[in-house]
Design a protein around this motif. Structure first.
Motif, short mmCIF file in Angstrom:
data_model
loop_
_atom_site.label_atom_id
_atom_site.label_comp_id
_atom_site.label_asym_id
_atom_site.label_seq_id
_atom_site.Cartn_x
_atom_site.Cartn_y
_atom_site.Cartn_z
N SER A 174 0.84 6.84 -6.64
CA SER A 174 -0.05 7.90 -6.70
C SER A 174 0.29 9.14 -6.44
CB SER A 174 -1.27 7.42 -5.75
OG SER A 174 -1.87 6.17 -6.06
N ARG A 178 0.71 -1.31 0.05
CA ARG A 178 -0.06 0.04 0.22
C ARG A 178 1.01 1.29 0.01
NH1 ARG A 178 -5.22 -0.99 0.38
NH2 ARG A 178 -6.09 -2.94 1.06
N LEU A 194 -9.02 13.47 -7.00
CA LEU A 194 -9.70 12.09 -6.79
C LEU A 194 -8.64 11.03 -6.23
CD1 LEU A 194 -12.13 10.02 -7.35
CD2 LEU A 194 -11.30 9.78 -9.77
N LEU A 195 -7.56 11.26 -7.16
CA LEU A 195 -6.43 10.31 -6.48
C LEU A 195 -5.94 10.73 -5.29
CD1 LEU A 195 -3.84 10.48 -9.66
CD2 LEU A 195 -5.26 8.31 -8.76
N GLN A 247 -7.94 8.67 -2.91
CA GLN A 247 -7.81 7.45 -2.86
C GLN A 247 -6.53 7.22 -2.05
OE1 GLN A 247 -7.64 6.32 -7.09
NE2 GLN A 247 -9.72 6.33 -7.33
N THR A 248 -5.73 7.98 -2.25
CA THR A 248 -4.63 7.91 -1.54
C THR A 248 -4.64 7.79 0.12
OG1 THR A 248 -3.24 8.76 -3.34
CG2 THR A 248 -2.26 8.80 -1.21
N GLU A 272 -7.56 7.32 1.40
CA GLU A 272 -8.17 6.18 1.86
C GLU A 272 -7.02 4.81 1.92
OE1 GLU A 272 -11.39 2.96 0.23
OE2 GLU A 272 -11.11 4.86 -0.83
N SER A 273 -6.15 4.64 0.98
CA SER A 273 -5.13 3.83 1.31
C SER A 273 -3.98 3.88 2.48
CB SER A 273 -4.17 3.61 -0.12
OG SER A 273 -4.83 3.61 -1.19
#
Length: 434
Positions: A258, A251, A275-276, A279-280, A282-283
């Motif tokens: 990312s 991750r 958006l990325l 997501q980052t 969340e990761s």
């Protein structure tokens, strides 16, 4: 059963146990004759092939005797035999096995016990039965047997009493005989446990380990537990490495890629960069959760901060079964002992959820006689075994590193009771450094 009832039952059983111990010594004496015959053939070489199997049979029989003597006399007798080396096969292996067995001091002590036990048992273990039997014989003489024996020309004495002296109108001899019979019977019952204990000390003297054997057995146990500890540590390190590589590390690498993509997209496509970023983020949260789970698997913070009791309670809260925990610990054990106990309970709970079909589990933690004692009971189908591949053998090896023991009681149909005992000393009951 009350303590008084237990003592009365022990006195009542002592003559019978004494007789059985004496009768048991005769098959052993026959086996010693077989051993003597095999030893007599050593000079022509055949004995080297015959002696090892006979000695192993003797050891198997005497291990049964050790268990029975321990159970009936209250004198614990440990196994005294030194570990046999790997001698291989073939003639050379037979010779090495013969030498190893004959060089073990326990072999000669077993032989001495086989030869002497029938006579020692007669005057210790079985003496209480003989006294009871002689007392009953006195009653029979007083009732009718004395007159019959005297009429047939036999011996008409019971100890120092002429039992036929009072036949006729004078019944004094009958009364004296019956009274003396009561004395002998009472003596057999009263002194039975003491005679059994004397026999138990005799058994421990020859059937128990010498200091050399005890030291060798201790060295073997420590070697095995050290090997188990090393294997467990290596497996744990491999698990941590695998979890890091497959989880958090992957991750974090993805997050780095990312972030690099976001850096290039900030000016050209801010919406996609946003958006990325989501997501980052969340990761990163998932990676943090995986790291926390990994740390909890190595050594849970609640275990370090609050001790084994609260750690097991926290474990119970996250378990799919209904788990009740009772804790009675006046302090805390050493951290390695707490860690071993925690992961043992965790493995047992996992087994219960996977294999037992249980709905409820009860866990009891307490400290008794220098032991951290943990019992885990479930209402499942039972039938668990140490050799059934359910991980219980691994738990036994894990706590064996601390001289701990595991006991399993799991009849078909349930319930299953797993008891762990780890010797340790408890420190102050403080739960944290703050």
């Amino acid at each position: 059963m009350s303590t008084r009832d237990g003592r009365l039952a022990a006195h009542a059983r002592a003559p019978w146990h004494g007789l059985r111990l004496w009768l048991m010594s005769w098959p052993a004496l026959l086996l010693s004759c077989a051993l003597l015959t095999a030893m007599s053939l050593v000079g022509i070489g055949i004995g080297m092939l015959l002696v090892p199997p006979v000695l192993l049979a003797v050891r198997g029989l005497l291990n049964v005797y050790r268990d029975l003597i321990s159970r009936w006399t209250g004198t614990e007798i440990e196994r005294p035999y030194l570990p046999l080396p790997d001698t291989g096969t073939g003639l050379n292996g037979h010779v090495k096995r013969f030498v190893a067995l004959m060089s073990d001091p326990a072999t000669w002590r077993d032989w001495a016990w086989l030869a002497a036990d029938p006579f020692v048992a007669l005057f210790t273990a079985s003496l209480s039965f003989l006294l009871v039997l002689y007392g009953v014989w006195g009653w029979l003489l007083a009732a009718f047997a004395g007159e019959l024996i005297a009429d047939a020309g036999g011996n008409d004495w019971y100890a120092w009493i002429n039992v036929t002296r009072g036949y006729g109108d004078d019944t004094g001899a009958r009364v004296e005989t019956a009274a003396l019979g009561v004395v002998f019977l009472a003596a057999g019952i009263v002194f039975g446990p003491a005679l059994l204990r004397a026999y138990g000390r005799w058994g421990r003297l020859l059937l128990g380990p010498t200091e050399k054997s005890r030291l060798a057995l201790r060295v073997r146990h420590l070697t095995e537990t050290r090997s188990d500890a090393v294997d467990t540590s290596a497996a744990e390190l491999r698990r941590i490495e695998r979890d890091l590589h497959d989880g958090a590390q992957a991750r974090l690498v993805a997050m780095g890629m990312s972030l690099g993509a976001i850096e290039h997209l900030l000016d050209r496509d801010p919406e996609k960069a946003r958006l990325l970023l989501a997501q980052t983020r969340e990761s990163s949260a998932k990676a943090l959760g995986e790291l926390r789970d990994l740390v909890r698997g190595i050594h849970p913070p609640v275990l370090a901060d609050r001790g084994i009791g609260d750690a097991v309670k926290a474990l119970a809260l996250d378990h799919p079964l209904q788990v009740e925990v009772t804790v009675d610990l006046p302090g805390r054990a050493e951290p390695p002992v707490e860690s071993a106990a925690y992961f043992a309970v965790s493995e047992i709970l996992t087994n219960a959820a996977k294999h037992s079909g249980a709905r409820r589990v009860w866990i009891d933690l307490r400290y008794e006689s220098g032991m951290l004692r943990i019992s885990v009971t479930d209402d499942g189908r039972g039938g668990a075994r140490l050799d059934a591949g359910t991980g219980l053998r691994g738990i036994e090896r894990r706590i064996g590193t601390f001289d701990g023991v595991l006991a399993l009681n799991s009849p078909p149909g349930g319930p299953t009771l797993v008891t762990l005992e780890l010797p340790c000393a408890l420190s102050s009951p403080k739960t944290s450094l703050s």
